[in-house]
Design an enzyme around this catalytic site. Structure first.
Site: not given
Ligand code: ZN
Length: 196
Positions: A25-27, A94
């Site tokens: 999602s592009g975090k 993360e």
């Protein structure tokens, strides 16, 4: 697009930002974008990630599009408190793999005047809230939810569907093990499995 809070250089104002979403999602890209802007603003930045995430690189936070930024792997969230001294901005990637103490650690850092930016998976592959992320989302000043693209229909995706047959919650993976799906496509798969 998220724009930074006015940075109060005279007083020490800290806060917590959370970036969540599914796999792909592009975090991490968003985390790296914010951290790079802080560096341009000549702020002292430290980045941490859980020791477990050794997908690409031992000491770098790496996004899927290969942007990277140097980071320190740590065993527990409490270690971040010990290591983040004399910094303006703390980045954590993360975050879902950290222990439940992470929200408290982030709030403690913010109380000390540090800007804390945390990125992580909001749900595990079963669709359940992941580790310390719910507490972080509840206590942060800013929450940004980013979305992937559903691999089956092209809608916005917020689920990380696991393709690999493994029951372990922590399975570090890439495109071969996970696919981002929208609610409809994710539901369909589980209905099909239940009807078998
Ligand atoms: Zn879909």
């Amino acid at each position: 697009m998220f724009l930074e809070n006015d940075i109060n250089r005279a007083g020490k104002n800290g806060w917590v930002e959370v970036i969540v979403g599914s796999m792909f999602s592009g975090k991490t890209e968003e985390l790296i974008r914010r951290l790079n802007r802080a560096k341009i603003a000549r702020q002292k930045v430290e980045i941490f990630k859980p020791h477990i995430d050794v997908r690409y690189s031992e000491d770098e936070v790496v996004s899927h599009n290969s942007n990277s930024i140097r980071s320190t792997p740590v065993e527990t969230s409490a270690n971040i408190l010990l290591l983040a001294s004399n910094v303006d901005v703390v980045g954590i990637d993360e975050a879902q793999f950290f222990d439940e103490g992470l929200a408290e650690v982030c709030n403690e850092l913010a109380n000390q005047g540090i800007r804390v930016i945390v990125a992580g998976l909001d749900m595990d592959f079963r669709g359940n809230p992941f580790g310390p992320i719910p507490s972080l989302m509840a206590t942060a000043e800013y929450v940004t939810k980013v979305h992937a693209v559903c691999m089956r229909c092209g809608n916005l995706a917020n689920y990380s569907h696991r393709l690999a047959e493994a029951d372990k919650l922590v399975l570090l993976g890439e495109k071969s093990e996970y696919e981002p799906l929208c609610r409809n496509c994710y539901q369909k798969i589980y209905q099909d499995t239940e009807n078998k």
